[in-house]
Structures are given as C-alpha cells and as structure tokens.
Design a protein around this motif. Structure first.
Motif, PDB file in Angstrom:
ATOM      1  N   VAL A 118       6.586   8.825 -24.784  1.00  0.00           N
ATOM      2  CA  VAL A 118       5.263   8.906 -24.148  1.00  0.00           C
ATOM      3  C   VAL A 118       4.205   9.266 -25.184  1.00  0.00           C
ATOM      4  O   VAL A 118       3.096   8.698 -25.193  1.00  0.00           O
ATOM      5  CB  VAL A 118       5.290   9.938 -22.997  1.00  0.00           C
ATOM      6  CG1 VAL A 118       3.883  10.265 -22.512  1.00  0.00           C
ATOM      7  CG2 VAL A 118       6.126   9.424 -21.847  1.00  0.00           C
ATOM      8  N   HIS A 119       4.514  10.189 -26.078  1.00  0.00           N
ATOM      9  CA  HIS A 119       3.571  10.596 -27.122  1.00  0.00           C
ATOM     10  C   HIS A 119       3.242   9.424 -28.056  1.00  0.00           C
ATOM     11  O   HIS A 119       2.069   9.196 -28.387  1.00  0.00           O
ATOM     12  CB  HIS A 119       4.167  11.761 -27.914  1.00  0.00           C
ATOM     13  CG  HIS A 119       3.315  12.255 -29.026  1.00  0.00           C
ATOM     14  ND1 HIS A 119       2.142  12.942 -28.807  1.00  0.00           N
ATOM     15  CD2 HIS A 119       3.457  12.175 -30.368  1.00  0.00           C
ATOM     16  CE1 HIS A 119       1.602  13.250 -29.966  1.00  0.00           C
ATOM     17  NE2 HIS A 119       2.385  12.799 -30.936  1.00  0.00           N
ATOM     18  N   SER A 120       4.254   8.694 -28.452  1.00  0.00           N
ATOM     19  CA  SER A 120       4.030   7.537 -29.328  1.00  0.00           C
ATOM     20  C   SER A 120       3.235   6.448 -28.618  1.00  0.00           C
ATOM     21  O   SER A 120       2.340   5.828 -29.212  1.00  0.00           O
ATOM     22  CB  SER A 120       5.368   6.971 -29.806  1.00  0.00           C
ATOM     23  OG  SER A 120       6.075   7.937 -30.516  1.00  0.00           O
ATOM     24  N   HIS A 121       3.553   6.204 -27.362  1.00  0.00           N
ATOM     25  CA  HIS A 121       2.848   5.174 -26.601  1.00  0.00           C
ATOM     26  C   HIS A 121       1.371   5.534 -26.430  1.00  0.00           C
ATOM     27  O   HIS A 121       0.489   4.685 -26.649  1.00  0.00           O
ATOM     28  CB  HIS A 121       3.498   4.985 -25.222  1.00  0.00           C
ATOM     29  CG  HIS A 121       2.807   3.974 -24.374  1.00  0.00           C
ATOM     30  ND1 HIS A 121       3.028   2.624 -24.509  1.00  0.00           N
ATOM     31  CD2 HIS A 121       1.881   4.109 -23.391  1.00  0.00           C
ATOM     32  CE1 HIS A 121       2.279   1.968 -23.642  1.00  0.00           C
ATOM     33  NE2 HIS A 121       1.572   2.853 -22.948  1.00  0.00           N
ATOM     34  N   SER A 122       1.081   6.767 -26.048  1.00  0.00           N
ATOM     35  CA  SER A 122      -0.322   7.142 -25.833  1.00  0.00           C
ATOM     36  C   SER A 122      -1.100   7.164 -27.147  1.00  0.00           C
ATOM     37  O   SER A 122      -2.287   6.816 -27.167  1.00  0.00           O
ATOM     38  CB  SER A 122      -0.423   8.498 -25.126  1.00  0.00           C
ATOM     39  OG  SER A 122       0.081   9.520 -25.949  1.00  0.00           O
ATOM     40  N   GLY A 123      -0.454   7.538 -28.250  1.00  0.00           N
ATOM     41  CA  GLY A 123      -1.130   7.504 -29.548  1.00  0.00           C
ATOM     42  C   GLY A 123      -1.455   6.085 -29.982  1.00  0.00           C
ATOM     43  O   GLY A 123      -2.561   5.800 -30.448  1.00  0.00           O
ATOM     44  N   ALA A 124      -0.498   5.174 -29.832  1.00  0.00           N
ATOM     45  CA  ALA A 124      -0.742   3.773 -30.196  1.00  0.00           C
ATOM     46  C   ALA A 124      -1.767   3.135 -29.259  1.00  0.00           C
ATOM     47  O   ALA A 124      -2.593   2.314 -29.691  1.00  0.00           O
ATOM     48  CB  ALA A 124       0.563   2.981 -30.163  1.00  0.00           C
ATOM     49  N   ILE A 150       5.578  -3.802 -24.328  1.00  0.00           N
ATOM     50  CA  ILE A 150       6.900  -4.392 -24.614  1.00  0.00           C
ATOM     51  C   ILE A 150       7.636  -3.545 -25.645  1.00  0.00           C
ATOM     52  O   ILE A 150       8.838  -3.266 -25.499  1.00  0.00           O
ATOM     53  CB  ILE A 150       6.747  -5.852 -25.076  1.00  0.00           C
ATOM     54  CG1 ILE A 150       6.285  -6.726 -23.905  1.00  0.00           C
ATOM     55  CG2 ILE A 150       8.044  -6.383 -25.672  1.00  0.00           C
ATOM     56  CD1 ILE A 150       5.855  -8.123 -24.308  1.00  0.00           C
ATOM     57  N   ALA A 151       6.932  -3.126 -26.702  1.00  0.00           N
ATOM     58  CA  ALA A 151       7.561  -2.294 -27.737  1.00  0.00           C
ATOM     59  C   ALA A 151       8.009  -0.954 -27.167  1.00  0.00           C
ATOM     60  O   ALA A 151       9.076  -0.443 -27.536  1.00  0.00           O
ATOM     61  CB  ALA A 151       6.591  -2.082 -28.896  1.00  0.00           C
ATOM     62  N   THR A 152       7.223  -0.380 -26.257  1.00  0.00           N
ATOM     63  CA  THR A 152       7.597   0.892 -25.645  1.00  0.00           C
ATOM     64  C   THR A 152       8.851   0.735 -24.786  1.00  0.00           C
ATOM     65  O   THR A 152       9.749   1.583 -24.829  1.00  0.00           O
ATOM     66  CB  THR A 152       6.430   1.438 -24.802  1.00  0.00           C
ATOM     67  OG1 THR A 152       5.294   1.589 -25.645  1.00  0.00           O
ATOM     68  CG2 THR A 152       6.774   2.770 -24.181  1.00  0.00           C
ATOM     69  N   VAL A 153       8.921  -0.339 -24.016  1.00  0.00           N
ATOM     70  CA  VAL A 153      10.118  -0.578 -23.189  1.00  0.00           C
ATOM     71  C   VAL A 153      11.344  -0.789 -24.081  1.00  0.00           C
ATOM     72  O   VAL A 153      12.424  -0.228 -23.817  1.00  0.00           O
ATOM     73  CB  VAL A 153       9.882  -1.777 -22.240  1.00  0.00           C
ATOM     74  CG1 VAL A 153      11.185  -2.235 -21.600  1.00  0.00           C
ATOM     75  CG2 VAL A 153       8.861  -1.412 -21.177  1.00  0.00           C
ATOM     76  N   LEU A 154      11.195  -1.579 -25.138  1.00  0.00           N
ATOM     77  CA  LEU A 154      12.335  -1.805 -26.041  1.00  0.00           C
ATOM     78  C   LEU A 154      12.773  -0.517 -26.743  1.00  0.00           C
ATOM     79  O   LEU A 154      13.970  -0.267 -26.899  1.00  0.00           O
ATOM     80  CB  LEU A 154      11.982  -2.875 -27.073  1.00  0.00           C
ATOM     81  CG  LEU A 154      11.864  -4.303 -26.539  1.00  0.00           C
ATOM     82  CD1 LEU A 154      11.400  -5.249 -27.639  1.00  0.00           C
ATOM     83  CD2 LEU A 154      13.188  -4.771 -25.959  1.00  0.00           C
TER      84      LEU A 154
END
Length: 179
Positions: A118-124, A150-154
């Motif tokens: 979640v942290h990586s997704h919200s930062g990106a 898509i990258a977050t799901v993978l």
C-alpha cells in the motif's frame, strides 16, 4: 528600443512631408529636406527589422483559457495525506517488531507485506499525479494509472506466493543479513 522609436520616426517623417507639401516656402523645404532624408533613411532602416505585422504567438481558443479553479474544500486531499502518513508511521514498528521479538509470525509478516504494498502504491500514485497531470496528458495519465494498478496486483501476487510457498519476507531479510 527600435520598436519604440519607429512610430515616432514615422510620425515625424509624415509630419515633415505634410509640412513640405502644404507650404511651398523655399526656406522650409530647404531646411527640412536634409533632415527629412536622414529621418526617412533611419525610419527605413528601423522598419526593415519590423517588416511583419505584430501577431500573437499562440492561436486563440481553449489553449489560452485559464485553468479551472476547483471550489475550495478544507478536507480535499487531507484524508489521502493522513492515510499516507498513518501507513508510513505504521511501517516503522512493523519492520522492527519481527526482528526485535525474535518470533516469525506469518500474520505479522502478511501485514508487513500488505503495508509495504500500500505504501509503495500510494507513493507511485503521488508521483504520477504530480508529474503526469490528467488535464494536460489525459491518455498518458490513464495509461500510467493502469500500469501502476497492474504492477501493484502483480507485486501482491508475488508477495503472497513468497509468503505462503517460501520462507517469508522477514526470514529472507534475516538470511540475507547473516550471509
């Protein structure tokens, strides 16, 4: 400077020509003739640099319209910002707890992986919002958000597989640290 002088020189030239043609006095035509030719020469030199008519650089239309200003809202963006800060602050104890306690708890490991995701997704997502504005690049913005999702799901699937079929993220970090 040349554009400021040009209208003045042209007005003076026109005024001197008008005066010379309306009054046929030999004194005025003799005294104004050398001055008139010097002014005309200078006006022609200046006008050579300004041969084209002034045009606006950008075409008229929606390109020059002002950006729409949204209605002010005191909570707009604050929930998102607060959520990002809570996730970031929650990562600190989650990264220290498995190593400090010495226990390898799969539930704690799964929570750590979810919070990292979640942290990586919200930062990106914040980077995409900042550097690919939706108003300016609608297609690139939409494609970037889709690629991020898509990258977050993978990455989530990969972390799940790593947690269930392998040693888990905290044990992998321990092993790398001791190696």
């Amino acid at each position: 400077m040349a554009s400021a002088i040009r209208p003045m020189l042209l007005r003076q030239t026109a005024a001197l020509r008008a005066a010379a043609t309306t009054t046929r006095s030999p004194i005025l035509s003799r005294t104004s003739s050398p001055f008139q030719s010097a002014v005309t020469k200078n006006a022609v030199r200046v006008a050579a640099f300004h041969a084209s008519s002034p045009r606006s650089i950008l075409p008229p239309g929606p390109l020059n319209d002002a950006a729409p200003v949204p209605d002010p809202s005191p909570t707009h963006g604050s929930y998102h910002w607060t959520f990002e800060r809570l996730v970031a602050a929650g990562l600190v104890p989650l990264t220290v707890a498995p190593f400090a306690a010495g226990s390898l708890n799969p539930t704690l490991d799964a929570i750590l992986c979810a919070m990292l995701l979640v942290h990586s997704h919200s930062g990106a997502q914040s980077i995409i919002i900042d550097y690919i504005p939706q108003r300016k690049y609608p297609g690139a913005y939409k494609a970037s958000i889709w690629l991020l999702n898509i990258a977050t799901v993978l990455a989530g699937i990969g972390l799940y597989e790593f947690e269930t079929n392998d040693v888990g993220i905290t044990e992998a970090i321990k092993r790398v640290w001791k190696a």
